[in-house]
Design a protein around this motif. Structure first.
Motif, PDB file in Angstrom:
ATOM      1  N   VAL A  51      26.018  31.187  24.771  1.00 20.12           N
ATOM      2  CA  VAL A  51      26.085  30.487  26.061  1.00 20.12           C
ATOM      3  C   VAL A  51      27.515  30.075  26.396  1.00 20.12           C
ATOM      4  N   ASP A  52      27.934  30.364  27.626  1.00 16.52           N
ATOM      5  CA  ASP A  52      29.225  29.894  28.120  1.00 16.52           C
ATOM      6  C   ASP A  52      29.094  28.423  28.505  1.00 16.52           C
ATOM      7  N   VAL A  53      30.127  27.626  28.206  1.00 13.96           N
ATOM      8  CA  VAL A  53      30.104  26.202  28.559  1.00 13.96           C
ATOM      9  C   VAL A  53      30.048  26.010  30.070  1.00 13.96           C
ATOM     10  N   ARG A  54      30.943  26.680  30.784  1.00 16.19           N
ATOM     11  CA  ARG A  54      31.077  26.479  32.234  1.00 16.19           C
ATOM     12  C   ARG A  54      30.351  27.593  32.991  1.00 16.19           C
ATOM     13  N   MET A  55      29.339  27.179  33.751  1.00 22.23           N
ATOM     14  CA  MET A  55      28.541  28.147  34.501  1.00 22.23           C
ATOM     15  C   MET A  55      28.296  27.625  35.912  1.00 22.23           C
ATOM     16  N   PRO A  56      27.821  28.491  36.838  1.00 26.10           N
ATOM     17  CA  PRO A  56      27.529  28.055  38.203  1.00 26.10           C
ATOM     18  C   PRO A  56      26.441  26.978  38.194  1.00 26.10           C
ATOM     19  N   PRO A  57      26.386  26.106  39.211  1.00 29.91           N
ATOM     20  CA  PRO A  57      27.195  26.204  40.432  1.00 29.91           C
ATOM     21  C   PRO A  57      28.534  25.462  40.381  1.00 29.91           C
ATOM     22  N   THR A  58      28.702  24.472  39.498  1.00 25.86           N
ATOM     23  CA  THR A  58      29.925  23.658  39.532  1.00 25.86           C
ATOM     24  C   THR A  58      30.949  24.084  38.484  1.00 25.86           C
ATOM     25  N   HIS A  59      30.535  24.928  37.551  1.00 24.97           N
ATOM     26  CA  HIS A  59      31.421  25.391  36.485  1.00 24.97           C
ATOM     27  C   HIS A  59      32.012  24.220  35.686  1.00 24.97           C
ATOM     28  N   THR A  60      31.157  23.258  35.379  1.00 26.25           N
ATOM     29  CA  THR A  60      31.582  22.137  34.523  1.00 26.25           C
ATOM     30  C   THR A  60      30.827  22.215  33.205  1.00 26.25           C
ATOM     31  N   ASP A  61      29.651  21.576  33.153  1.00 28.21           N
ATOM     32  CA  ASP A  61      28.923  21.528  31.887  1.00 28.21           C
ATOM     33  C   ASP A  61      27.542  22.168  31.955  1.00 28.21           C
ATOM     34  N   GLU A  62      27.319  23.034  32.956  1.00 28.97           N
ATOM     35  CA  GLU A  62      25.973  23.616  33.109  1.00 28.97           C
ATOM     36  C   GLU A  62      25.506  24.372  31.870  1.00 28.97           C
ATOM     37  N   GLY A  63      26.434  25.063  31.208  1.00 26.58           N
ATOM     38  CA  GLY A  63      26.065  25.811  30.016  1.00 26.58           C
ATOM     39  C   GLY A  63      25.591  24.913  28.892  1.00 26.58           C
ATOM     40  N   ILE A  64      26.324  23.819  28.678  1.00 31.46           N
ATOM     41  CA  ILE A  64      25.934  22.864  27.630  1.00 31.46           C
ATOM     42  C   ILE A  64      24.583  22.240  27.952  1.00 31.46           C
ATOM     43  N   VAL A  65      24.406  21.818  29.203  1.00 31.16           N
ATOM     44  CA  VAL A  65      23.129  21.218  29.612  1.00 31.16           C
ATOM     45  C   VAL A  65      21.988  22.201  29.399  1.00 31.16           C
ATOM     46  N   ALA A  66      22.208  23.452  29.765  1.00 32.55           N
ATOM     47  CA  ALA A  66      21.169  24.471  29.588  1.00 32.55           C
ATOM     48  C   ALA A  66      20.897  24.726  28.106  1.00 32.55           C
ATOM     49  N   ALA A  67      21.957  24.739  27.287  1.00 33.66           N
ATOM     50  CA  ALA A  67      21.776  24.955  25.849  1.00 33.66           C
ATOM     51  C   ALA A  67      20.972  23.831  25.218  1.00 33.66           C
ATOM     52  N   VAL A  68      21.270  22.593  25.614  1.00 35.68           N
ATOM     53  CA  VAL A  68      20.522  21.446  25.095  1.00 35.68           C
ATOM     54  C   VAL A  68      19.056  21.539  25.509  1.00 35.68           C
ATOM     55  N   GLU A  69      18.806  21.925  26.767  1.00 33.80           N
ATOM     56  CA  GLU A  69      17.433  22.062  27.248  1.00 33.80           C
ATOM     57  C   GLU A  69      16.710  23.192  26.522  1.00 33.80           C
ATOM     58  N   ALA A  70      17.411  24.297  26.290  1.00 34.06           N
ATOM     59  CA  ALA A  70      16.796  25.416  25.564  1.00 34.06           C
ATOM     60  C   ALA A  70      16.397  24.998  24.159  1.00 34.06           C
ATOM     61  N   ARG A  71      17.251  24.195  23.513  1.00 35.70           N
ATOM     62  CA  ARG A  71      16.920  23.709  22.163  1.00 35.70           C
ATOM     63  C   ARG A  71      15.752  22.723  22.203  1.00 35.70           C
ATOM     64  N   ARG A  72      15.664  21.966  23.287  1.00 36.66           N
ATOM     65  CA  ARG A  72      14.536  21.034  23.410  1.00 36.66           C
ATOM     66  C   ARG A  72      13.228  21.808  23.514  1.00 36.66           C
ATOM     67  N   ARG A  73      13.254  22.890  24.297  1.00 38.63           N
ATOM     68  CA  ARG A  73      12.044  23.693  24.475  1.00 38.63           C
ATOM     69  C   ARG A  73      11.725  24.528  23.241  1.00 38.63           C
ATOM     70  N   HIS A  74      12.755  24.994  22.568  1.00 37.63           N
ATOM     71  CA  HIS A  74      12.588  25.883  21.413  1.00 37.63           C
ATOM     72  C   HIS A  74      13.467  25.364  20.267  1.00 37.63           C
ATOM     73  N   PRO A  75      12.990  24.396  19.510  1.00 34.13           N
ATOM     74  CA  PRO A  75      13.803  23.739  18.469  1.00 34.13           C
ATOM     75  C   PRO A  75      14.372  24.690  17.420  1.00 34.13           C
ATOM     76  N   GLU A  76      13.756  25.846  17.218  1.00 37.30           N
ATOM     77  CA  GLU A  76      14.245  26.789  16.208  1.00 37.30           C
ATOM     78  C   GLU A  76      15.346  27.699  16.740  1.00 37.30           C
TER      79      GLU A  76
END
Length: 219
Positions: A51-76
């Motif tokens: 996962v890239d850290v900076r992604m659309p739409p703001t190119h700030t922390d969307e990648g990190i937020v998405a990665a954290v959410e993905a881990r929440r949904r799929h802990p493994e």
């Protein structure tokens, strides 16, 4: 190993996919934004997400937020984050939920194919891979009154390699010392950082996270 790639730069995204497929790895899907990434993770349930850290739409922390959410949904799910720059706060956000199966690398490492693949496999196998450039900046920015200042220069070298995900044998080979010496340094690191001996694997991770947490708190 099944992989999902989230990267908005089309050239890098497709380049990564080609590289990994050439290595015989299964790239199940690629995505150019956080929503399509999460959808791909839910659909394919990969072993690893890159996962890239900076992604659309703001190119700030969307990648990190998405990665954290993905881990929440799929802990493994193992996650290897790529960033163009050292962004310590983002690294800390990702690692705050637990450091097993997590990596944080600068994008320039992708060009060093052997290093990149080694980090990918370490993360997939349950380890941690933190870019040595991140560790280096943390070492130089740590304040004198931190417990980290108790470490000797050699102990800092050992901790930096631990942060890269290397085991004792690999560390001894990199520093040209015996495994016994590495084990002694690691015990000293744990003692100086007041890490209890309850779980050796967790202590290795916690020792590295101390850098990230200390710098974020004192910045």
């Amino acid at each position: 190993m099944r992989i999902v790639i989230a990267e908005d730069d089309a050239l890098l995204r497709e380049g990564l996919a080609l590289l990994l497929r050439a290595e015989g790895l299964d790239v199940a899907a690629t995505a150019d934004g956080p929503e399509s990434f999460l959808a791909a993770v839910d659909t394919h349930v990969p072993d690893v997400a890159i996962v890239d850290v900076r992604m659309p739409p703001t190119h700030t922390d969307e990648g990190i937020v998405a990665a954290v959410e993905a881990r929440r949904r799929h802990p493994e799910l193992a996650v290897l984050v790529l960033s163009a720059y050292v962004e310590q706060a983002f690294a800390t956000d990702l690692l705050a939920g637990g450091a097993a199966k997590l990596g944080y690398l600068l994008k320039e490492r992708v060009g060093r194919v052997e290093e990149f693949l080694g980090a990918l496999h370490r993360v997939a196998d349950g380890g941690t891979a933190i870019d040595p450039e991140v560790v280096g900046q943390l070492l130089t920015r740590t304040r004198p009154d931190s417990g980290l200042d108790r470490l000797s220069a050699r102990e800092r070298d050992v901790l930096a390699l631990m942060a890269e995900g290397l085991g004792n044998t690999a560390i001894s080979e990199r520093l040209f010392v015996t495994e016994g010496a590495v084990h002694k340094h690691i015990r000293s690191i744990f003692a100086k950082l007041d890490l209890a001996p309850a779980d050796r694997a967790d202590r290795r991770v916690t020792a590295v996270l101390r850098y990230l947490e200390d710098v974020q708190r004192r910045a």
